[in-house]
Design a protein around this motif. Sequence first.
Motif, PDB file in Angstrom:
ATOM      1  N   ILE A 147      -4.375  -2.096  -8.548  1.00  0.00           N
ATOM      2  CA  ILE A 147      -5.441  -2.239  -7.544  1.00  0.00           C
ATOM      3  C   ILE A 147      -6.048  -3.645  -7.630  1.00  0.00           C
ATOM      4  O   ILE A 147      -6.261  -4.298  -6.609  1.00  0.00           O
ATOM      5  CB  ILE A 147      -6.524  -1.144  -7.736  1.00  0.00           C
ATOM      6  CG1 ILE A 147      -5.930   0.239  -7.405  1.00  0.00           C
ATOM      7  CG2 ILE A 147      -7.744  -1.422  -6.863  1.00  0.00           C
ATOM      8  CD1 ILE A 147      -6.869   1.412  -7.636  1.00  0.00           C
ATOM      9  N   VAL A 204      -3.636  -6.102  -6.113  1.00  0.00           N
ATOM     10  CA  VAL A 204      -3.590  -5.914  -4.653  1.00  0.00           C
ATOM     11  C   VAL A 204      -4.815  -6.576  -4.012  1.00  0.00           C
ATOM     12  O   VAL A 204      -4.710  -7.263  -2.996  1.00  0.00           O
ATOM     13  CB  VAL A 204      -3.519  -4.405  -4.305  1.00  0.00           C
ATOM     14  CG1 VAL A 204      -3.859  -4.159  -2.847  1.00  0.00           C
ATOM     15  CG2 VAL A 204      -2.128  -3.856  -4.600  1.00  0.00           C
ATOM     16  N   MET A 205      -5.983  -6.385  -4.621  1.00  0.00           N
ATOM     17  CA  MET A 205      -7.216  -6.976  -4.078  1.00  0.00           C
ATOM     18  C   MET A 205      -7.145  -8.504  -4.102  1.00  0.00           C
ATOM     19  O   MET A 205      -7.565  -9.167  -3.155  1.00  0.00           O
ATOM     20  CB  MET A 205      -8.443  -6.491  -4.868  1.00  0.00           C
ATOM     21  CG  MET A 205      -8.771  -5.041  -4.675  1.00  0.00           C
ATOM     22  SD  MET A 205      -9.116  -4.610  -2.954  1.00  0.00           S
ATOM     23  CE  MET A 205      -7.988  -3.260  -2.689  1.00  0.00           C
ATOM     24  N   ILE A 225     -13.946   1.979  -4.765  1.00  0.00           N
ATOM     25  CA  ILE A 225     -12.603   1.563  -5.190  1.00  0.00           C
ATOM     26  C   ILE A 225     -11.569   2.081  -4.192  1.00  0.00           C
ATOM     27  O   ILE A 225     -11.588   3.249  -3.811  1.00  0.00           O
ATOM     28  CB  ILE A 225     -12.304   2.057  -6.619  1.00  0.00           C
ATOM     29  CG1 ILE A 225     -13.203   1.282  -7.592  1.00  0.00           C
ATOM     30  CG2 ILE A 225     -10.832   1.882  -6.977  1.00  0.00           C
ATOM     31  CD1 ILE A 225     -12.984   1.604  -9.047  1.00  0.00           C
ATOM     32  N   THR A 226     -10.687   1.193  -3.795  1.00  0.00           N
ATOM     33  CA  THR A 226      -9.669   1.525  -2.802  1.00  0.00           C
ATOM     34  C   THR A 226      -8.409   0.708  -3.064  1.00  0.00           C
ATOM     35  O   THR A 226      -8.461  -0.270  -3.807  1.00  0.00           O
ATOM     36  CB  THR A 226     -10.216   1.235  -1.384  1.00  0.00           C
ATOM     37  OG1 THR A 226      -9.224   1.546  -0.424  1.00  0.00           O
ATOM     38  CG2 THR A 226     -10.623  -0.220  -1.218  1.00  0.00           C
ATOM     39  N   THR A 227      -7.308   1.118  -2.443  1.00  0.00           N
ATOM     40  CA  THR A 227      -6.063   0.355  -2.610  1.00  0.00           C
ATOM     41  C   THR A 227      -5.802  -0.537  -1.399  1.00  0.00           C
ATOM     42  O   THR A 227      -4.795  -1.231  -1.347  1.00  0.00           O
ATOM     43  CB  THR A 227      -4.858   1.301  -2.795  1.00  0.00           C
ATOM     44  OG1 THR A 227      -4.793   2.177  -1.664  1.00  0.00           O
ATOM     45  CG2 THR A 227      -4.980   2.106  -4.057  1.00  0.00           C
ATOM     46  N   LYS A 228      -6.679  -0.464  -0.391  1.00  0.00           N
ATOM     47  CA  LYS A 228      -6.458  -1.283   0.813  1.00  0.00           C
ATOM     48  C   LYS A 228      -7.792  -1.720   1.429  1.00  0.00           C
ATOM     49  O   LYS A 228      -8.771  -0.975   1.364  1.00  0.00           O
ATOM     50  CB  LYS A 228      -5.630  -0.511   1.834  1.00  0.00           C
ATOM     51  CG  LYS A 228      -6.263   0.792   2.270  1.00  0.00           C
ATOM     52  CD  LYS A 228      -5.386   1.538   3.247  1.00  0.00           C
ATOM     53  CE  LYS A 228      -6.059   2.830   3.676  1.00  0.00           C
ATOM     54  NZ  LYS A 228      -5.257   3.631   4.586  1.00  0.00           N
ATOM     55  N   ILE A 254      -4.920  -9.567  -1.245  1.00  0.00           N
ATOM     56  CA  ILE A 254      -5.586  -9.470   0.070  1.00  0.00           C
ATOM     57  C   ILE A 254      -6.550 -10.648   0.234  1.00  0.00           C
ATOM     58  O   ILE A 254      -6.642 -11.252   1.303  1.00  0.00           O
ATOM     59  CB  ILE A 254      -6.374  -8.139   0.210  1.00  0.00           C
ATOM     60  CG1 ILE A 254      -5.451  -6.926   0.133  1.00  0.00           C
ATOM     61  CG2 ILE A 254      -7.156  -8.104   1.532  1.00  0.00           C
ATOM     62  CD1 ILE A 254      -6.180  -5.586   0.046  1.00  0.00           C
ATOM     63  N   ALA A 275       0.006  -0.993   3.409  1.00  0.00           N
ATOM     64  CA  ALA A 275      -0.973  -0.315   4.274  1.00  0.00           C
ATOM     65  C   ALA A 275      -0.803  -0.723   5.738  1.00  0.00           C
ATOM     66  O   ALA A 275      -1.319  -0.048   6.618  1.00  0.00           O
ATOM     67  CB  ALA A 275      -2.385  -0.626   3.796  1.00  0.00           C
ATOM     68  N   LYS A 278      -2.689  -6.159   3.914  1.00  0.00           N
ATOM     69  CA  LYS A 278      -3.820  -5.219   4.030  1.00  0.00           C
ATOM     70  C   LYS A 278      -3.984  -4.331   2.807  1.00  0.00           C
ATOM     71  O   LYS A 278      -4.873  -3.481   2.770  1.00  0.00           O
ATOM     72  CB  LYS A 278      -3.609  -4.302   5.251  1.00  0.00           C
ATOM     73  CG  LYS A 278      -3.133  -4.991   6.509  1.00  0.00           C
ATOM     74  CD  LYS A 278      -4.271  -5.630   7.233  1.00  0.00           C
ATOM     75  CE  LYS A 278      -3.815  -6.188   8.578  1.00  0.00           C
ATOM     76  NZ  LYS A 278      -4.780  -7.085   9.160  1.00  0.00           N
ATOM     77  N   GLY A 279      -3.074  -4.471   1.855  1.00  0.00           N
ATOM     78  CA  GLY A 279      -3.137  -3.600   0.687  1.00  0.00           C
ATOM     79  C   GLY A 279      -1.997  -2.602   0.689  1.00  0.00           C
ATOM     80  O   GLY A 279      -1.045  -2.753   1.463  1.00  0.00           O
ATOM     81  N   VAL A 280      -2.096  -1.596  -0.152  1.00  0.00           N
ATOM     82  CA  VAL A 280      -1.010  -0.613  -0.255  1.00  0.00           C
ATOM     83  C   VAL A 280      -1.563   0.803  -0.182  1.00  0.00           C
ATOM     84  O   VAL A 280      -2.751   1.038  -0.406  1.00  0.00           O
ATOM     85  CB  VAL A 280      -0.220  -0.770  -1.584  1.00  0.00           C
ATOM     86  CG1 VAL A 280       0.475  -2.106  -1.675  1.00  0.00           C
ATOM     87  CG2 VAL A 280      -1.102  -0.536  -2.800  1.00  0.00           C
ATOM     88  N   GLU A 281      -0.677   1.701   0.129  1.00  0.00           N
ATOM     89  CA  GLU A 281      -0.955   3.134  -0.035  1.00  0.00           C
ATOM     90  C   GLU A 281      -0.071   3.586  -1.183  1.00  0.00           C
ATOM     91  O   GLU A 281       1.094   3.175  -1.289  1.00  0.00           O
ATOM     92  CB  GLU A 281      -0.595   3.910   1.244  1.00  0.00           C
ATOM     93  CG  GLU A 281      -1.656   3.871   2.318  1.00  0.00           C
ATOM     94  CD  GLU A 281      -2.877   4.728   1.999  1.00  0.00           C
ATOM     95  OE1 GLU A 281      -2.860   5.470   0.997  1.00  0.00           O
ATOM     96  OE2 GLU A 281      -3.851   4.631   2.767  1.00  0.00           O
ATOM     97  N   ILE A 282      -0.611   4.398  -2.030  1.00  0.00           N
ATOM     98  CA  ILE A 282       0.154   4.832  -3.204  1.00  0.00           C
ATOM     99  C   ILE A 282      -0.156   6.301  -3.498  1.00  0.00           C
ATOM    100  O   ILE A 282      -1.289   6.750  -3.284  1.00  0.00           O
ATOM    101  CB  ILE A 282      -0.151   3.918  -4.428  1.00  0.00           C
ATOM    102  CG1 ILE A 282       0.540   4.421  -5.700  1.00  0.00           C
ATOM    103  CG2 ILE A 282      -1.625   3.743  -4.662  1.00  0.00           C
ATOM    104  CD1 ILE A 282       0.521   3.422  -6.849  1.00  0.00           C
TER     105      ILE A 282
END
Lengths: 206, 126
Positions: free
Chosen positions: B51, B54-55, A85-88, B58, B107, B65-69
């Motif tokens: 999440i 976000v997926m 599981i990842t956010t990017k 993408i 990201a 590319k998604g996010v950083e949180i």
Amino acid sequence: MVSFIQLLKRLFFRRRKPIKLGFYGPPNTGKTTLVNRICKEWVGEELGKVSNVPHETREVQFKDSVVIDFGNKKLTFKIVDTPGITTKVDYEDFLHYGLSTKEAKKRAKEATKGVIEAIKWLDDVDAVVVVLDSTKNPYTQANITILGNLAARKIPVLIAANKIDLKKANVKKISGAFPEYKVVGISAKYGHNMDEFYEALLNLVK
Amino acid sequence: MKGITLRFVPYSEIAYLSSYKRVKQLIELSAANRILLIQGKLTPEEEADLIEEVMKKIGKNPKFKGVEIATFEPSKSKNLSFFQAIKENIARALFGNRDAFTIVGPASIIKEIKKDPKKLELLLKK
């Protein structure tokens, strides 16, 4: 001595369905390596392919009827190995591992679907082993989100702090970050400390 | 030199939105190359929904590319007495967790958010 009622309970109310045991964690922490070790030790065959390229596991994989008989306990599990599981997800990251642009884009797309599938499975597991890389900082949002969601669903959790064979490993940092959980340091690759892991696992699901 | 927009999102801006709308709004705002500093925090379920969304984004748009949180909760690092903890919990139940704050960013801009109980470090891409 076992009473007659206890005997009847054991016969008729014994847990018939295997315990659905999920393996969760961020990508590349060694979930499938650990699952493979467990399956090899108790069933005689591995479950999935492992590699250094992140998101090798892009679909949920299962192994039914894994009987773990350790100490004085014996339980049957259905093992659920989930994608990290990842956010990017950035396809360009896969190019560094020698994949072509087409392969990298395909892998990224499959990886995003895998993450969604892993999250959906949170509602359908009975217990979870969260596999973390003990050489990495544990205070990541992916870890916090996974553990927060398991706590919200009241699912029992065991943290496997993997890769203790590496110099940078720091199991205490993981225990310090998540003091409410039992943390067992292991090396899934070399099988270090698996006895303590099995003992903790069988104590987790009573 | 290229600038980066840091957008503050007060608790009042997202407090009355449904979970779904809250998550959607945060993704849309961060997809527009902004780093969001949000007063408050998402629930674990909203984090999981974020999440998922976000997926999906993408999957539809490879440029995203998604996010950083990261969430920071100063009260978690404080040693509160029993009564102080009860007081804080009641205040949170009534007014939401305004003590915490959350950083969300694309990201494509943020390489990594390093976090420990006392600090947050944002490492940006070149």
